[in-house]
Enzyme design. Structure first.
Site, PDB file in Angstrom:
ATOM      1  N   ASP A 135       0.840  -1.155   0.069  1.00  0.00           N
ATOM      2  CA  ASP A 135       0.009   0.027   0.022  1.00  0.00           C
ATOM      3  C   ASP A 135       0.755   1.365   0.087  1.00  0.00           C
ATOM      4  O   ASP A 135       1.876   1.146   0.661  1.00  0.00           O
ATOM      5  CB  ASP A 135      -0.771  -0.028   1.214  1.00  0.00           C
ATOM      6  CG  ASP A 135      -2.098  -0.903   1.091  1.00  0.00           C
ATOM      7  OD1 ASP A 135      -2.370  -1.468   0.002  1.00  0.00           O
ATOM      8  OD2 ASP A 135      -2.962  -1.117   1.881  1.00  0.00           O
ATOM      9  N   ASP A 137       0.515   4.058   1.555  1.00  0.00           N
ATOM     10  CA  ASP A 137       0.253   4.867   2.493  1.00  0.00           C
ATOM     11  C   ASP A 137       1.010   4.281   4.030  1.00  0.00           C
ATOM     12  O   ASP A 137       0.763   4.544   5.027  1.00  0.00           O
ATOM     13  CB  ASP A 137      -1.158   5.282   2.883  1.00  0.00           C
ATOM     14  CG  ASP A 137      -2.161   4.080   2.912  1.00  0.00           C
ATOM     15  OD1 ASP A 137      -1.579   3.094   2.921  1.00  0.00           O
ATOM     16  OD2 ASP A 137      -3.166   4.372   2.882  1.00  0.00           O
ATOM     17  N   TRP A 197     -13.798  -0.889  -1.641  1.00  0.00           N
ATOM     18  CA  TRP A 197     -12.850  -1.300  -0.253  1.00  0.00           C
ATOM     19  C   TRP A 197     -13.428  -2.819   0.416  1.00  0.00           C
ATOM     20  O   TRP A 197     -14.658  -2.984   0.607  1.00  0.00           O
ATOM     21  CB  TRP A 197     -13.211  -0.074   0.583  1.00  0.00           C
ATOM     22  CG  TRP A 197     -12.165  -0.390   1.740  1.00  0.00           C
ATOM     23  CD1 TRP A 197     -10.853   0.037   1.753  1.00  0.00           C
ATOM     24  CD2 TRP A 197     -12.552  -1.045   2.907  1.00  0.00           C
ATOM     25  NE1 TRP A 197     -10.079  -0.393   3.133  1.00  0.00           N
ATOM     26  CE2 TRP A 197     -11.206  -1.027   3.657  1.00  0.00           C
ATOM     27  CE3 TRP A 197     -13.608  -1.748   3.492  1.00  0.00           C
ATOM     28  CZ2 TRP A 197     -11.297  -1.625   4.960  1.00  0.00           C
ATOM     29  CZ3 TRP A 197     -13.396  -2.334   4.683  1.00  0.00           C
ATOM     30  CH2 TRP A 197     -12.302  -2.135   5.755  1.00  0.00           C
ATOM     31  N   GLU A 200     -10.613  -8.248   0.062  1.00  0.00           N
ATOM     32  CA  GLU A 200      -9.770  -8.927  -0.951  1.00  0.00           C
ATOM     33  C   GLU A 200      -8.564  -9.372  -0.267  1.00  0.00           C
ATOM     34  O   GLU A 200      -8.089 -10.286  -0.719  1.00  0.00           O
ATOM     35  CB  GLU A 200      -9.388  -7.886  -2.262  1.00  0.00           C
ATOM     36  CG  GLU A 200      -8.288  -6.755  -1.838  1.00  0.00           C
ATOM     37  CD  GLU A 200      -8.792  -5.835  -0.780  1.00  0.00           C
ATOM     38  OE1 GLU A 200      -9.826  -5.582  -0.610  1.00  0.00           O
ATOM     39  OE2 GLU A 200      -7.723  -5.035  -0.136  1.00  0.00           O
ATOM     40  N   ASP A 201      -8.153  -8.950   0.721  1.00  0.00           N
ATOM     41  CA  ASP A 201      -6.916  -9.137   1.556  1.00  0.00           C
ATOM     42  C   ASP A 201      -7.202 -10.476   2.373  1.00  0.00           C
ATOM     43  O   ASP A 201      -6.553 -11.563   2.282  1.00  0.00           O
ATOM     44  CB  ASP A 201      -6.402  -8.054   2.478  1.00  0.00           C
ATOM     45  CG  ASP A 201      -7.438  -7.510   3.128  1.00  0.00           C
ATOM     46  OD1 ASP A 201      -8.551  -7.695   2.969  1.00  0.00           O
ATOM     47  OD2 ASP A 201      -6.870  -6.679   4.286  1.00  0.00           O
ATOM     48  N   MET A 227       0.718   4.389   9.185  1.00  0.00           N
ATOM     49  CA  MET A 227      -0.047   4.643   7.949  1.00  0.00           C
ATOM     50  C   MET A 227      -0.398   6.310   8.170  1.00  0.00           C
ATOM     51  O   MET A 227      -0.776   6.737   8.851  1.00  0.00           O
ATOM     52  CB  MET A 227      -1.595   3.989   8.149  1.00  0.00           C
ATOM     53  CG  MET A 227      -2.146   3.855   6.894  1.00  0.00           C
ATOM     54  SD  MET A 227      -4.054   3.370   6.849  1.00  0.00           S
ATOM     55  CE  MET A 227      -4.687   4.718   7.081  1.00  0.00           C
ATOM     56  N   HIS A 230      -5.537   9.489   5.870  1.00  0.00           N
ATOM     57  CA  HIS A 230      -6.246   9.926   4.646  1.00  0.00           C
ATOM     58  C   HIS A 230      -7.743   9.636   4.904  1.00  0.00           C
ATOM     59  O   HIS A 230      -7.975   8.854   5.746  1.00  0.00           O
ATOM     60  CB  HIS A 230      -5.647   9.272   3.438  1.00  0.00           C
ATOM     61  CG  HIS A 230      -5.770   7.847   3.484  1.00  0.00           C
ATOM     62  ND1 HIS A 230      -6.974   7.109   2.883  1.00  0.00           N
ATOM     63  CD2 HIS A 230      -4.981   6.689   3.839  1.00  0.00           C
ATOM     64  CE1 HIS A 230      -6.518   5.903   3.031  1.00  0.00           C
ATOM     65  NE2 HIS A 230      -5.826   5.637   3.449  1.00  0.00           N
ATOM     66  N   ARG A 232     -11.499   8.337   2.951  1.00  0.00           N
ATOM     67  CA  ARG A 232     -11.737   7.089   1.743  1.00  0.00           C
ATOM     68  C   ARG A 232     -11.651   7.808   0.561  1.00  0.00           C
ATOM     69  O   ARG A 232     -12.092   8.983   0.223  1.00  0.00           O
ATOM     70  CB  ARG A 232     -13.083   6.772   2.228  1.00  0.00           C
ATOM     71  CG  ARG A 232     -13.423   5.600   1.530  1.00  0.00           C
ATOM     72  CD  ARG A 232     -14.815   4.894   2.157  1.00  0.00           C
ATOM     73  NE  ARG A 232     -14.888   4.638   3.405  1.00  0.00           N
ATOM     74  CZ  ARG A 232     -14.194   3.474   4.109  1.00  0.00           C
ATOM     75  NH1 ARG A 232     -13.781   2.869   3.041  1.00  0.00           N
ATOM     76  NH2 ARG A 232     -14.365   3.314   5.038  1.00  0.00           N
TER      77      ARG A 232
HETATM   78  N1  UDH Z   1      -5.573   2.978  -3.389  1.00  0.00           N
HETATM   79  C1  UDH Z   1      -4.913   4.062  -4.180  1.00  0.00           C
HETATM   80  N2  UDH Z   1      -5.919   4.866  -4.619  1.00  0.00           N
HETATM   81  C2  UDH Z   1      -7.555   4.879  -4.333  1.00  0.00           C
HETATM   82  C3  UDH Z   1      -7.692   3.711  -3.568  1.00  0.00           C
HETATM   83  C4  UDH Z   1      -6.720   2.890  -3.188  1.00  0.00           C
HETATM   84  O1  UDH Z   1      -3.876   4.302  -4.568  1.00  0.00           O
HETATM   85  O2  UDH Z   1      -8.045   5.550  -4.728  1.00  0.00           O
HETATM   86  C5  UDH Z   1      -4.224   2.192  -2.986  1.00  0.00           C
HETATM   87  C6  UDH Z   1      -3.172   2.573  -1.950  1.00  0.00           C
HETATM   88  O3  UDH Z   1      -1.945   1.795  -2.463  1.00  0.00           O
HETATM   89  C7  UDH Z   1      -3.935   2.243  -0.662  1.00  0.00           C
HETATM   90  C8  UDH Z   1      -4.386   0.858  -0.890  1.00  0.00           C
HETATM   91  O4  UDH Z   1      -4.911   0.978  -2.162  1.00  0.00           O
HETATM   92  O5  UDH Z   1      -2.835   2.534   0.140  1.00  0.00           O
HETATM   93  C9  UDH Z   1      -5.523   0.465   0.175  1.00  0.00           C
HETATM   94  O6  UDH Z   1      -6.519   1.501  -0.183  1.00  0.00           O
HETATM   95  P1  UDH Z   1      -6.820   2.476   1.496  1.00  0.00           P
HETATM   96  O7  UDH Z   1      -5.813   2.863   1.726  1.00  0.00           O
HETATM   97  O8  UDH Z   1      -8.107   3.355   0.772  1.00  0.00           O
HETATM   98  O9  UDH Z   1      -7.251   1.306   2.324  1.00  0.00           O
HETATM   99  P2  UDH Z   1      -7.329   1.646   3.835  1.00  0.00           P
HETATM  100  O10 UDH Z   1      -8.046   0.481   4.685  1.00  0.00           O
HETATM  101  O11 UDH Z   1      -8.127   2.938   4.041  1.00  0.00           O
HETATM  102  O12 UDH Z   1      -5.831   2.296   4.380  1.00  0.00           O
HETATM  103  C10 UDH Z   1      -9.561   2.977   4.009  1.00  0.00           C
HETATM  104  C11 UDH Z   1     -10.050   4.415   4.027  1.00  0.00           C
HETATM  105  C12 UDH Z   1     -10.498   4.762   5.536  1.00  0.00           C
HETATM  106  C13 UDH Z   1     -11.025   6.091   5.761  1.00  0.00           C
HETATM  107  C14 UDH Z   1     -11.164   6.271   7.045  1.00  0.00           C
HETATM  108  C15 UDH Z   1     -11.445   7.762   7.565  1.00  0.00           C
HETATM  109  N3  UDH Z   1     -11.332   7.864   8.982  1.00  0.00           N
HETATM  110  C1  NGS Z   2     -11.333  -6.010   7.270  1.00  0.00           C
HETATM  111  C2  NGS Z   2     -11.700  -5.896   5.895  1.00  0.00           C
HETATM  112  C3  NGS Z   2     -10.389  -5.962   5.349  1.00  0.00           C
HETATM  113  C4  NGS Z   2      -9.435  -4.946   5.942  1.00  0.00           C
HETATM  114  C5  NGS Z   2      -9.505  -5.015   7.641  1.00  0.00           C
HETATM  115  C6  NGS Z   2      -8.829  -3.547   8.186  1.00  0.00           C
HETATM  116  O1  NGS Z   2     -12.809  -6.094   8.005  1.00  0.00           O
HETATM  117  O2  NGS Z   2     -10.395  -6.065   3.865  1.00  0.00           O
HETATM  118  O3  NGS Z   2     -10.994  -4.866   8.006  1.00  0.00           O
HETATM  119  O4  NGS Z   2      -9.328  -2.377   7.733  1.00  0.00           O
HETATM  120  N1  NGS Z   2     -12.535  -7.168   5.616  1.00  0.00           N
HETATM  121  C7  NGS Z   2     -13.662  -7.214   5.337  1.00  0.00           C
HETATM  122  O5  NGS Z   2     -14.314  -6.109   5.221  1.00  0.00           O
HETATM  123  C8  NGS Z   2     -14.171  -8.505   4.849  1.00  0.00           C
HETATM  124  S1  NGS Z   2      -8.862  -1.213   7.966  1.00  0.00           S
HETATM  125  O6  NGS Z   2      -9.324  -1.147   9.539  1.00  0.00           O
HETATM  126  O7  NGS Z   2      -7.310  -1.223   7.751  1.00  0.00           O
HETATM  127  O8  NGS Z   2      -9.507  -0.141   7.432  1.00  0.00           O
HETATM  128  O9  NGS Z   2      -8.111  -4.879   5.365  1.00  0.00           O
END
Ligand code: UDH
Ligand code: NGS
Length: 285
Positions: A135, A137, A197, A200-201, A227, A230, A232
């Site tokens: 990722d 970030d 979102w 997939e992991d 991290m 950022h 969504r």
């Molecule tokens: N990514 C991008 N662009 C996008 C979406 C995802 O580059 O538009 C890539 C990037 O490498 C990122 C990874 O996919 O680090 C995972 O996506 P994410 O960072 O959106 O997932 P994460 O679980 O955050 O880290 C989800 C948004 C949480 C918002 C919470 C606000 N409080």
């Molecule tokens: C789980 C998600 C995963 C995700 C993890 C952490 O619940 O994809 O949360 O998310 N699985 C499902 O939704 C089925 S986080 O707190 O980093 O935004 O990686």
């Protein structure tokens, strides 16, 4: 000292393999969080080869590593993470090439498919031994977190600041994960069916267990990440189908994944910092 009689001294000496563990490691790091630019990084790391390859000059690395970033619209994060990874991987004496796999606008983000595409495209360009899906970030905070592949797939992003530097749960497999070429082929890569979102992991971890792999993790003290905060992203909304997809993840494994990903290359650029590949993911299947 002069060489033995009859041995030419003009041939390039072959480098010895790098040691199993580099002597340049320093352990805990504060993390470089300030914004930086592509130009600044090119100045700091003039030794990078076009296409984004960094390798040790004084020894031969034992593996060739591809770091693959699934990407869209995170230019600042990308350069901050590179600003952190470059000095760490240099100290680790890794032979690394960075790939940015950018999903073009319009369709919903698909992290799993982008990882598959990164694997396939990297493989077309060179023979890599190890693939780390990263990722953009996540900033590593300890250089003992060795970026390499071993006997089983590894979960690198164990302890994140947003989870108080603790593993979220024993099945968490998000953020940064590593597979050897053979391991990724064996699990048939990621599922391509997760648009948006989440999940997939979890699907990838089910695939790994289903093929009887174990999951390697360094201790939270070592596998520590910051991290970057950022919101969504637009185009990466919560996927309402994720739980129903997960129910038959194992049954789908061999017929859907790396062997079925459909995409079109829009552009490939060999930049000094990375190989940047823009793709359109085919959503019709
Ligand atoms: N990514 C991008 N662009 C996008 C979406 C995802 O580059 O538009 C890539 C990037 O490498 C990122 C990874 O996919 O680090 C995972 O996506 P994410 O960072 O959106 O997932 P994460 O679980 O955050 O880290 C989800 C948004 C949480 C918002 C919470 C606000 N409080
Ligand atoms: C789980 C998600 C995963 C995700 C993890 C952490 O619940 O994809 O949360 O998310 N699985 C499902 O939704 C089925 S986080 O707190 O980093 O935004 O990686």
């Amino acid at each position: 000292a002069p060489g033995p009689v009859g041995v030419s001294l003009t041939t390039t000496p072959t480098l010895n393999y790098c040691p199993d563990k580099s002597s340049h490691l320093i352990g805990h790091l504060a993390g470089l969080l300030r914004e930086t630019t592509r130009e600044e990084l090119i100045d700091y790391f003039p030794e990078m080869d076009n296409g984004g390859r960094l390798r040790p000059t004084d020894c031969a690395a034992r593996q060739r590593l591809a770091v693959i970033f699934p990407y869209r619209n995170r230019y600042q994060h990308l350069h901050v993470v590179l600003h952190n990874l470059l000095p760490i991987l240099k100290r680790q004496q890794v032979d690394v090439t960075f790939f940015v796999i950018e999903q073009s606008a319009l369709s919903t983000f698909n992290r799993g498919a982008l990882q598959n595409i990164g694997f396939l495209e990297a493989q077309k360009l060179s023979s890599f031994d190890c693939y780390i899906f990263h990722d953009v970030d996540l900033i590593p905070l300890n250089d003992n977190n060795l970026y390499r592949c071993e006997s089983n797939p590894r979960h690198f992003a164990v302890a994140l600041n947003k989870f108080n530097y603790r593993l979220l749960h024993s099945n968490y497999f998000g953020g940064v994960v590593g597979f050897s070429r053979e391991q990724y082929l064996k699990v048939n890569g990621n599922s391509n069916l997760y648009f948006g979102w989440g999940g997939e992991d979890d699907d990838l971890r089910i695939r790994l267990y289903n093929k009887h792999f174990k999951l390697l993790r360094y201790s939270p003290d070592i596998a520590r990440y910051h991290m970057i905060k950022h919101t969504r992203d637009i185009g990466n909304e919560l996927n309402p189908l994720r739980y129903s997809l997960l129910k038959n993840a194992a049954a789908r494994q061999d017929i859907e994944g790396l062997n079925t990903v459909k995409y079109r290359i829009v552009n490939i650029t060999f930049d000094r910092l990375y190989t940047w590949i823009t793709v359109e993911i085919n959503t019709s299947e």
